[in-house]
Design a protein around this motif. Structure first.
Motif, PDB file in Angstrom:
ATOM      1  N   GLY A  57     -30.390   4.663 -32.971  1.00 35.04           N
ATOM      2  CA  GLY A  57     -29.751   5.938 -33.295  1.00 35.04           C
ATOM      3  C   GLY A  57     -29.056   6.575 -32.111  1.00 35.04           C
ATOM      4  O   GLY A  57     -28.033   7.250 -32.253  1.00 35.04           O
ATOM      5  N   ARG A  58     -29.575   6.364 -30.925  1.00 35.39           N
ATOM      6  CA  ARG A  58     -28.959   6.922 -29.706  1.00 35.39           C
ATOM      7  C   ARG A  58     -28.074   5.900 -29.001  1.00 35.39           C
ATOM      8  O   ARG A  58     -27.622   6.142 -27.894  1.00 35.39           O
ATOM      9  CB  ARG A  58     -30.039   7.410 -28.748  1.00 35.39           C
ATOM     10  N   GLY A  59     -27.898   4.744 -29.613  1.00 35.78           N
ATOM     11  CA  GLY A  59     -27.092   3.692 -29.021  1.00 35.78           C
ATOM     12  C   GLY A  59     -27.953   2.622 -28.382  1.00 35.78           C
ATOM     13  O   GLY A  59     -29.149   2.805 -28.175  1.00 35.78           O
ATOM     14  N   LEU A  60     -27.335   1.502 -28.081  1.00 41.21           N
ATOM     15  CA  LEU A  60     -28.036   0.392 -27.441  1.00 41.21           C
ATOM     16  C   LEU A  60     -28.161   0.682 -25.950  1.00 41.21           C
ATOM     17  O   LEU A  60     -27.164   0.936 -25.281  1.00 41.21           O
ATOM     18  CB  LEU A  60     -27.247  -0.909 -27.658  1.00 41.21           C
ATOM     19  N   PRO A  61     -29.367   0.661 -25.414  1.00 38.83           N
ATOM     20  CA  PRO A  61     -29.543   0.933 -23.985  1.00 38.83           C
ATOM     21  C   PRO A  61     -28.891  -0.133 -23.094  1.00 38.83           C
ATOM     22  O   PRO A  61     -28.841  -1.313 -23.449  1.00 38.83           O
ATOM     23  CB  PRO A  61     -31.069   0.932 -23.796  1.00 38.83           C
ATOM     24  N   THR A  62     -28.430   0.272 -21.948  1.00 37.18           N
ATOM     25  CA  THR A  62     -27.834  -0.630 -20.968  1.00 37.18           C
ATOM     26  C   THR A  62     -28.820  -1.747 -20.622  1.00 37.18           C
ATOM     27  O   THR A  62     -29.996  -1.497 -20.393  1.00 37.18           O
ATOM     28  CB  THR A  62     -27.449   0.148 -19.696  1.00 37.18           C
ATOM     29  N   GLY A  63     -28.307  -2.971 -20.639  1.00 38.89           N
ATOM     30  CA  GLY A  63     -29.128  -4.131 -20.298  1.00 38.89           C
ATOM     31  C   GLY A  63     -29.817  -4.791 -21.471  1.00 38.89           C
ATOM     32  O   GLY A  63     -30.274  -5.928 -21.359  1.00 38.89           O
ATOM     33  N   GLN A  64     -29.898  -4.103 -22.603  1.00 37.39           N
ATOM     34  CA  GLN A  64     -30.557  -4.672 -23.777  1.00 37.39           C
ATOM     35  C   GLN A  64     -29.546  -5.479 -24.591  1.00 37.39           C
ATOM     36  O   GLN A  64     -28.347  -5.414 -24.354  1.00 37.39           O
ATOM     37  CB  GLN A  64     -31.173  -3.565 -24.629  1.00 37.39           C
ATOM     38  N   ALA A  65     -30.015  -6.239 -25.579  1.00 38.48           N
ATOM     39  CA  ALA A  65     -29.147  -7.072 -26.401  1.00 38.48           C
ATOM     40  C   ALA A  65     -29.646  -7.102 -27.832  1.00 38.48           C
ATOM     41  O   ALA A  65     -30.857  -7.059 -28.077  1.00 38.48           O
ATOM     42  CB  ALA A  65     -29.087  -8.490 -25.833  1.00 38.48           C
ATOM     43  N   VAL A  66     -28.694  -7.184 -28.764  1.00 37.62           N
ATOM     44  CA  VAL A  66     -29.009  -7.249 -30.184  1.00 37.62           C
ATOM     45  C   VAL A  66     -27.927  -8.076 -30.872  1.00 37.62           C
ATOM     46  O   VAL A  66     -26.777  -8.088 -30.431  1.00 37.62           O
ATOM     47  CB  VAL A  66     -29.111  -5.823 -30.790  1.00 37.62           C
ATOM     48  N   ASN A  72     -15.546 -13.075 -38.875  1.00 43.86           N
ATOM     49  CA  ASN A  72     -14.482 -14.080 -38.928  1.00 43.86           C
ATOM     50  C   ASN A  72     -14.326 -14.893 -37.640  1.00 43.86           C
ATOM     51  O   ASN A  72     -13.404 -15.702 -37.551  1.00 43.86           O
ATOM     52  CB  ASN A  72     -13.137 -13.408 -39.240  1.00 43.86           C
ATOM     53  N   LEU A  73     -15.174 -14.678 -36.664  1.00 36.01           N
ATOM     54  CA  LEU A  73     -15.098 -15.453 -35.420  1.00 36.01           C
ATOM     55  C   LEU A  73     -15.587 -16.884 -35.672  1.00 36.01           C
ATOM     56  O   LEU A  73     -16.387 -17.110 -36.584  1.00 36.01           O
ATOM     57  CB  LEU A  73     -15.965 -14.815 -34.331  1.00 36.01           C
ATOM     58  N   PRO A  74     -15.165 -17.849 -34.847  1.00 33.74           N
ATOM     59  CA  PRO A  74     -15.649 -19.221 -35.011  1.00 33.74           C
ATOM     60  C   PRO A  74     -17.038 -19.430 -34.390  1.00 33.74           C
ATOM     61  O   PRO A  74     -17.323 -20.461 -33.799  1.00 33.74           O
ATOM     62  CB  PRO A  74     -14.576 -20.057 -34.306  1.00 33.74           C
ATOM     63  N   ALA A  75     -17.888 -18.449 -34.504  1.00 32.96           N
ATOM     64  CA  ALA A  75     -19.271 -18.487 -34.016  1.00 32.96           C
ATOM     65  C   ALA A  75     -20.155 -18.039 -35.173  1.00 32.96           C
ATOM     66  O   ALA A  75     -19.661 -17.508 -36.174  1.00 32.96           O
ATOM     67  CB  ALA A  75     -19.432 -17.553 -32.810  1.00 32.96           C
ATOM     68  N   ARG A  76     -21.450 -18.197 -35.022  1.00 32.15           N
ATOM     69  CA  ARG A  76     -22.377 -17.744 -36.068  1.00 32.15           C
ATOM     70  C   ARG A  76     -22.821 -16.304 -35.838  1.00 32.15           C
ATOM     71  O   ARG A  76     -23.047 -15.574 -36.789  1.00 32.15           O
ATOM     72  CB  ARG A  76     -23.602 -18.662 -36.120  1.00 32.15           C
ATOM     73  N   TRP A  77     -22.992 -15.957 -34.556  1.00 29.10           N
ATOM     74  CA  TRP A  77     -23.508 -14.639 -34.228  1.00 29.10           C
ATOM     75  C   TRP A  77     -22.728 -14.009 -33.086  1.00 29.10           C
ATOM     76  O   TRP A  77     -22.169 -14.706 -32.251  1.00 29.10           O
ATOM     77  CB  TRP A  77     -24.969 -14.712 -33.784  1.00 29.10           C
ATOM     78  N   VAL A  78     -22.774 -12.674 -33.041  1.00 29.51           N
ATOM     79  CA  VAL A  78     -22.339 -11.921 -31.873  1.00 29.51           C
ATOM     80  C   VAL A  78     -23.585 -11.265 -31.302  1.00 29.51           C
ATOM     81  O   VAL A  78     -24.358 -10.638 -32.037  1.00 29.51           O
ATOM     82  CB  VAL A  78     -21.294 -10.840 -32.222  1.00 29.51           C
ATOM     83  N   ILE A  79     -23.792 -11.443 -30.017  1.00 30.08           N
ATOM     84  CA  ILE A  79     -24.896 -10.776 -29.325  1.00 30.08           C
ATOM     85  C   ILE A  79     -24.272  -9.655 -28.501  1.00 30.08           C
ATOM     86  O   ILE A  79     -23.490  -9.913 -27.586  1.00 30.08           O
ATOM     87  CB  ILE A  79     -25.679 -11.755 -28.438  1.00 30.08           C
TER      88      ILE A  79
END
Length: 174
Positions: A57-66, A72-79
């Protein structure tokens, strides 16, 4: 894990996961973040909005990943990971290294075998390119993810690629 340095557009990388140098809102922006959202399409933004409505809710903290879909990218996921803004007065390199380490952890949890990274924080966040490469390689060379076999560091310009190769050559002699 094999580490490959390439110059190009990260949105065209054919890998399991593409890492997005996101801003904390997760709602798109400029640079790599904007390019990934534009090319990946609305599915990425939809999942990012759901993350904001639930866990971040407050945004993704610096250094973390989700992770989200890659749309439509030629990948399965975006991290998505949020890099630190460069500061001459405060050492934020641990946060930058956390971006790479946490993105690799998420990739491993997803079962990704190949991951493409941008040079996190080296664009609008003004991190010096040579040091950004040094921080990235420090983590990638020490990492031992169970399933990730290849990490690509996708550099945005020929000059950035040349700098990355110079830094990487220095690692080989250390």
């Amino acid at each position: 894990m094999e580490i490959v340095l390439v110059q190009g557009d990260i949105t065209g990388e054919r890998v399991d996961a593409v890492v997005n140098a996101a801003n904390s809102s997760l709602l798109g922006g400029g640079g790599v973040d904007g390019a990934i959202h534009r090319r990946g399409g609305p599915a990425i933004l939809e999942e990012c909005r759901a993350l904001r409505a639930s866990r971040y809710g407050r945004g993704l903290p610096t250094g973390q990943a989700v992770a989200t879909t890659a749309g439509n990218l030629p990948a399965r996921w975006v991290i998505h990971t949020v890099g630190p803004v460069w500061s001459a007065d405060e050492d934020r390199s641990r946060l930058l290294r956390d971006c790479y380490a946490n993105s690799l952890r998420v990739a491993d949890e997803l079962g990704a075998t190949s991951v493409a990274f941008p040079l996190i924080s080296a664009g609008v966040y003004r991190w010096p390119v040579e040091d950004a490469v040094r921080q990235a390689l420090t983590v990638l060379r020490a990492a031992e993810p169970a399933g990730v076999a290849q990490a690509r560091l996708v550099l945005f310009s020929p000059d950035a690629l040349a700098a990355a190769r110079t830094v990487a050559a220095g690692f080989a002699t250390d």
